[in-house]
Design an enzyme around this catalytic site. Sequence first.
Site, PDB file in Angstrom:
ATOM      1  N   ARG A  67       0.957  -1.106  -0.170  1.00  0.00           N
ATOM      2  CA  ARG A  67      -0.090   0.003   0.146  1.00  0.00           C
ATOM      3  C   ARG A  67       0.851   1.099  -0.063  1.00  0.00           C
ATOM      4  O   ARG A  67       0.409   2.268  -0.745  1.00  0.00           O
ATOM      5  CB  ARG A  67      -0.774  -0.038   1.251  1.00  0.00           C
ATOM      6  CG  ARG A  67      -1.798   1.079   1.188  1.00  0.00           C
ATOM      7  CD  ARG A  67      -2.710   1.149   2.513  1.00  0.00           C
ATOM      8  NE  ARG A  67      -3.381   0.059   3.007  1.00  0.00           N
ATOM      9  CZ  ARG A  67      -4.856  -0.437   2.346  1.00  0.00           C
ATOM     10  NH1 ARG A  67      -5.019   0.506   1.577  1.00  0.00           N
ATOM     11  NH2 ARG A  67      -5.174  -1.439   2.642  1.00  0.00           N
ATOM     12  N   ASN A 109     -12.971  14.607   0.553  1.00  0.00           N
ATOM     13  CA  ASN A 109     -13.881  13.377   0.262  1.00  0.00           C
ATOM     14  C   ASN A 109     -15.337  13.759   0.240  1.00  0.00           C
ATOM     15  O   ASN A 109     -15.541  14.311   1.229  1.00  0.00           O
ATOM     16  CB  ASN A 109     -13.394  12.257   1.116  1.00  0.00           C
ATOM     17  CG  ASN A 109     -13.948  10.940   0.734  1.00  0.00           C
ATOM     18  OD1 ASN A 109     -14.129  10.612  -0.349  1.00  0.00           O
ATOM     19  ND2 ASN A 109     -14.658   9.951   1.646  1.00  0.00           N
ATOM     20  N   HIS A 111     -18.878  11.162   0.983  1.00  0.00           N
ATOM     21  CA  HIS A 111     -19.193   9.868   1.355  1.00  0.00           C
ATOM     22  C   HIS A 111     -20.642   9.899   1.356  1.00  0.00           C
ATOM     23  O   HIS A 111     -21.329  10.700   1.750  1.00  0.00           O
ATOM     24  CB  HIS A 111     -18.739   9.755   2.572  1.00  0.00           C
ATOM     25  CG  HIS A 111     -19.008   8.231   3.328  1.00  0.00           C
ATOM     26  ND1 HIS A 111     -18.356   7.040   2.953  1.00  0.00           N
ATOM     27  CD2 HIS A 111     -19.802   7.861   4.004  1.00  0.00           C
ATOM     28  CE1 HIS A 111     -19.076   5.958   3.377  1.00  0.00           C
ATOM     29  NE2 HIS A 111     -19.846   6.453   4.272  1.00  0.00           N
TER      30      HIS A 111
HETATM   31  C1  GRF Z   1     -20.493   8.266  -4.718  1.00  0.00           C
HETATM   32  O1  GRF Z   1     -21.512   7.957  -4.245  1.00  0.00           O
HETATM   33  C2  GRF Z   1     -19.472   8.751  -3.617  1.00  0.00           C
HETATM   34  O2  GRF Z   1     -19.986   9.548  -2.572  1.00  0.00           O
HETATM   35  C3  GRF Z   1     -18.947   7.498  -3.309  1.00  0.00           C
HETATM   36  O3  GRF Z   1     -18.866   6.805  -4.385  1.00  0.00           O
HETATM   37  C4  GRF Z   1     -19.697   7.139  -5.517  1.00  0.00           C
HETATM   38  C5  GRF Z   1     -18.866   7.507  -6.563  1.00  0.00           C
HETATM   39  O4  GRF Z   1     -19.624   7.959  -7.634  1.00  0.00           O
HETATM   40  N1  GRF Z   1     -17.665   7.750  -2.637  1.00  0.00           N
HETATM   41  P1  GRF Z   1     -19.130   8.688  -8.821  1.00  0.00           P
HETATM   42  O5  GRF Z   1     -17.911   7.899  -9.406  1.00  0.00           O
HETATM   43  O6  GRF Z   1     -18.982  10.179  -8.661  1.00  0.00           O
HETATM   44  O7  GRF Z   1     -20.301   8.621  -9.929  1.00  0.00           O
END
Ligand code: GRF
Length: 219
Positions: A67, A109, A111
């Site tokens: 990693r 980020n 989420h």
């Molecule tokens: C989104 O729901 C984001 O919050 C999560 O993964 C998904 C990514 O979707 N972390 P995209 O690739 O932006 O369409």
Amino acid sequence: MTTIDAVVLISGRGSNLAALLAAADAGELGARIVGVIANRPGAAGLQTAAARGIATDVVDHRRFAERALFDAALAEAIDVFAPRLVILAGFMRILGEAFVEHYQGRLLNIHPSLLPAFPGLDTHRRALDAGVRLHGCTVHFVTPTLDHGPVIIQAAVPVLDDDDEATLAARVLAQEHRIYPLAVRWFAEGRLRLDDGRVRLAATQRGDSALIAPAIDER
Ligand code: GRF
């Protein structure tokens, strides 16, 4: 408005990337997306970026035995662009402490849950299983703990009785596309401040609104 340079990291579809690019087109992002990097060569969002003449790169995690080596290669690829901000948009790799510290205070980020509820994967299914009436999404500064870190903005959506994972995910995703560009703009404008681990936002905030679920139409 002054603009900052940002790099977006993706793993797949890239709909949040597309929302950020649309906001940039509308002059509402305060940031220029100068590079898009994926950890999967097949990430569809790479094509979205390339079609717009944005530089793309792939750092394939499968090529790295450890990693830490992946993290180092990723940081190297990012730093080619010398960005002020690094935006994780559906980036599905866990990043190590050294990486996170390197970008401390400039790594965001999104989420798909109302953190701290439901960190990790399968958030929509878990929200349905838990029977919550409100679900949503969160933009936060990244810290070494997964899906954890000072919250910048959240959007809540109701969970409806007849929701399944797909309908709930779609309702949340629509809000992701609203709040991520906003958070980036606030960062670009220098309106976000971390105060003892808590986000302070220089903006007029309203305290008179609430999303109550279920909201019943009582006619
Ligand atoms: C989104 O729901 C984001 O919050 C999560 O993964 C998904 C990514 O979707 N972390 P995209 O690739 O932006 O369409």
